[in-house]
Design an enzyme around this catalytic site. Structure first.
Site, short mmCIF file in Angstrom:
data_model
loop_
_atom_site.label_atom_id
_atom_site.label_comp_id
_atom_site.label_asym_id
_atom_site.label_seq_id
_atom_site.Cartn_x
_atom_site.Cartn_y
_atom_site.Cartn_z
N ARG A 6 -32.22 -27.11 1.85
CA ARG A 6 -32.85 -28.08 2.74
C ARG A 6 -34.37 -28.06 2.78
O ARG A 6 -34.96 -29.14 2.95
CB ARG A 6 -32.25 -27.93 4.14
CG ARG A 6 -30.80 -28.41 4.17
CD ARG A 6 -30.02 -27.83 5.31
NE ARG A 6 -29.81 -26.39 5.13
CZ ARG A 6 -29.13 -25.62 5.98
NH1 ARG A 6 -28.60 -26.15 7.06
NH2 ARG A 6 -28.98 -24.34 5.74
N ASP B 264 -21.27 -23.53 -8.33
CA ASP B 264 -20.98 -22.51 -7.29
C ASP B 264 -19.64 -22.83 -6.63
O ASP B 264 -19.59 -23.33 -5.52
CB ASP B 264 -22.13 -22.53 -6.26
CG ASP B 264 -21.98 -21.45 -5.20
OD1 ASP B 264 -21.24 -20.47 -5.45
OD2 ASP B 264 -22.60 -21.59 -4.13
N ALA C 56 -5.27 -15.03 -14.99
CA ALA C 56 -5.10 -16.18 -15.90
C ALA C 56 -5.76 -17.43 -15.33
O ALA C 56 -6.36 -18.22 -16.07
CB ALA C 56 -3.61 -16.43 -16.13
N THR C 57 -5.69 -17.59 -14.03
CA THR C 57 -6.28 -18.79 -13.42
C THR C 57 -7.80 -18.70 -13.38
O THR C 57 -8.50 -19.69 -13.62
CB THR C 57 -5.70 -18.99 -12.00
OG1 THR C 57 -4.27 -19.03 -12.12
CG2 THR C 57 -6.18 -20.28 -11.38
N THR D 199 -22.10 -13.82 3.43
CA THR D 199 -22.98 -13.40 4.53
C THR D 199 -22.53 -13.97 5.87
O THR D 199 -23.07 -13.62 6.91
CB THR D 199 -24.44 -13.80 4.27
OG1 THR D 199 -24.45 -15.17 3.86
CG2 THR D 199 -25.08 -12.94 3.22
N LYS E 197 -17.12 -20.39 -6.56
CA LYS E 197 -16.63 -19.10 -6.05
C LYS E 197 -15.15 -18.89 -6.37
O LYS E 197 -14.31 -18.77 -5.48
CB LYS E 197 -16.88 -18.99 -4.54
CG LYS E 197 -18.34 -19.06 -4.14
CD LYS E 197 -18.55 -18.81 -2.66
CE LYS E 197 -20.02 -18.84 -2.28
NZ LYS E 197 -20.67 -20.15 -2.41
N PHE E 198 -14.84 -18.80 -7.66
CA PHE E 198 -13.44 -18.64 -8.07
C PHE E 198 -12.88 -17.29 -7.61
O PHE E 198 -13.54 -16.25 -7.73
CB PHE E 198 -13.33 -18.74 -9.60
CG PHE E 198 -13.75 -20.07 -10.15
CD1 PHE E 198 -13.27 -21.26 -9.62
CD2 PHE E 198 -14.63 -20.13 -11.22
CE1 PHE E 198 -13.65 -22.49 -10.15
CE2 PHE E 198 -15.01 -21.35 -11.76
CZ PHE E 198 -14.52 -22.54 -11.22
N LYS F 72 -27.89 -26.57 -8.01
CA LYS F 72 -26.62 -25.91 -7.66
C LYS F 72 -25.64 -26.97 -7.18
O LYS F 72 -25.92 -27.69 -6.22
CB LYS F 72 -26.83 -24.86 -6.58
CG LYS F 72 -25.53 -24.14 -6.21
CD LYS F 72 -25.78 -22.89 -5.38
CE LYS F 72 -25.82 -23.13 -3.90
NZ LYS F 72 -24.50 -23.36 -3.27
N ARG G 72 -36.69 -19.25 2.60
CA ARG G 72 -37.49 -20.21 3.35
C ARG G 72 -38.96 -20.02 3.00
O ARG G 72 -39.51 -18.94 3.22
CB ARG G 72 -37.29 -20.03 4.87
CG ARG G 72 -35.92 -20.45 5.39
CD ARG G 72 -35.74 -21.95 5.26
NE ARG G 72 -34.41 -22.41 5.64
CZ ARG G 72 -33.39 -22.61 4.80
NH1 ARG G 72 -33.53 -22.36 3.51
NH2 ARG G 72 -32.23 -23.07 5.22
N ASP H 297 -8.88 -15.80 -7.91
CA ASP H 297 -7.47 -16.09 -8.17
C ASP H 297 -6.91 -15.02 -9.09
O ASP H 297 -7.60 -14.03 -9.36
CB ASP H 297 -7.34 -17.51 -8.77
CG ASP H 297 -6.06 -18.21 -8.32
OD1 ASP H 297 -4.98 -17.60 -8.49
OD2 ASP H 297 -6.15 -19.33 -7.81
O1 C5P Z 1 -30.29 -25.35 2.72
P1 C5P Z 1 -30.31 -23.87 2.42
O2 C5P Z 1 -31.56 -23.42 1.69
O3 C5P Z 1 -29.98 -23.03 3.62
O4 C5P Z 1 -29.10 -23.71 1.37
C1 C5P Z 1 -28.74 -22.48 0.85
C2 C5P Z 1 -27.63 -22.63 -0.13
O5 C5P Z 1 -27.20 -21.32 -0.48
C3 C5P Z 1 -26.39 -23.35 0.37
O6 C5P Z 1 -25.77 -23.97 -0.76
C4 C5P Z 1 -25.54 -22.24 0.90
O7 C5P Z 1 -24.18 -22.54 0.85
C5 C5P Z 1 -25.85 -21.14 -0.10
N1 C5P Z 1 -25.63 -19.79 0.40
C6 C5P Z 1 -26.26 -19.27 1.50
N2 C5P Z 1 -26.03 -17.99 1.90
C7 C5P Z 1 -25.19 -17.24 1.20
C8 C5P Z 1 -24.54 -17.73 0.09
C9 C5P Z 1 -24.79 -19.03 -0.29
O8 C5P Z 1 -27.05 -19.94 2.15
N3 C5P Z 1 -25.01 -15.99 1.57
#
Ligand code: C5P
Length: 248
Positions: free
Chosen positions: A224, A68, A76-77, A132, A70-71, A41, A194, A73
């Site tokens: 992470r 990612d 047209a854009t 979120t 997140k457009f 991503k 996780r 607008d």
């Molecule tokens: O490091 P981690 O696993 O927390 O990263 C999660 C990824 O998912 C990041 O790129 C974060 O911006 C994205 N994300 C998120 N929660 C959301 C939408 C996107 O953690 N609701």
């Protein structure tokens, strides 16, 4: 390379590693250090710093790219941005559902045209419903939207689906309801993942990879727990093994 008409069955195809918090060289090095990794991503941070070449260089490594950005607008854009993103070879592209049906339909059509012009697969557009980082009270106070998020999120997902968008990004807590509303091949991509025992960091409401897939997620975004692991390839392999065990 399989197009995304249904949830992938190979665990490695289910996992998308978020290349956040690093410059282009580190992102490319990390991707190269995990040869089994198929999907990455690229978010706003990396794309704004490194630009379209980072997408091309990741694709040159054989990685599939979720762009990612997140457009949100005017139609047209949105269309122009999605045409360009598809022409770069991004296979998943995020748009905000609250851009509205006309903009979403224009974005989807333009993504199809952009990929066709480049001889590339048609990307799947993913609608973001409500980030979120919002919670109910601030949502009402700051945006004057009183509808409970439990109703607002599925309504935006419905709007996106009716406009021809192929899927949504959603939190682990939303995935079961959205899957009930939108059977496959509607694509549900879930961050907030996780592996069992991994530190939560700044994520509050999480699921393990196996739980998210059981709830209906098509693909999972993990950052992470893999990118900050002492051995990212081993962390990735452990996630795959967890998914494989859960799906067997
Ligand atoms: O490091 P981690 O696993 O927390 O990263 C999660 C990824 O998912 C990041 O790129 C974060 O911006 C994205 N994300 C998120 N929660 C959301 C939408 C996107 O953690 N609701």
């Amino acid at each position: 390379m399989s197009p995304l008409h249904s949830a992938p069955s190979d665990p490695a195809d289910r996992l998308i590693v978020a290349l956040d918090g690093m410059d282009a060289e580190r992102a490319l090095a990390l991707a190269a250090a995990v040869p089994q990794l198929r999907w990455v991503k690229v978010g706003l941070e990396l794309f704004v710093a490194a630009g379209p070449p980072v997408v091309q260089r990741l694709r040159d490594q054989g990685k599939r790219v979720f762009l990612d950005l997140k457009f949100h607008d005017i139609p047209a854009t949105m269309a122009g941005a999605c045409r360009s993103a598809a022409g770069l070879g991004a296979e998943l592209i995020t748009v905000h559902a609250c851009a509205g049906a006309e903009a979403l339909a224009a974005a989807q059509a333009a993504a199809g045209a952009g990929s066709a012009a480049a001889g590339l697969p048609v990307p799947t557009l993913l609608a973001v419903t409500v980030l979120t980082s919002w919670e109910q009270r601030r949502f009402a106070n700051e945006l004057a939207i009183a509808e409970p998020l439990e109703g607002y999120v599925p309504r935006l997902a419905q709007l996106a689906a009716r406009a021809g968008i192929g899927g949504c990004v959603c939190s682990p807590l939303e995935v079961a309801q959205l899957r009930a509303d939108h059977p496959a091949p509607f694509h549900l991509v879930t961050p907030g993942i996780r592996p069992a025992g991994a530190p939560l960091g700044d994520q509050q409401r999480v699921m393990t990879p196996a739980q998210a897939v059981a709830a209906g997620a098509s693909q999972l975004v993990i950052g992470r727990p893999i990118t900050a692991a002492p051995d990212p390839a081993a962390a990735f392999a452990a996630c795959c093994a967890e998914l494989a065990a859960a799906c067997s």
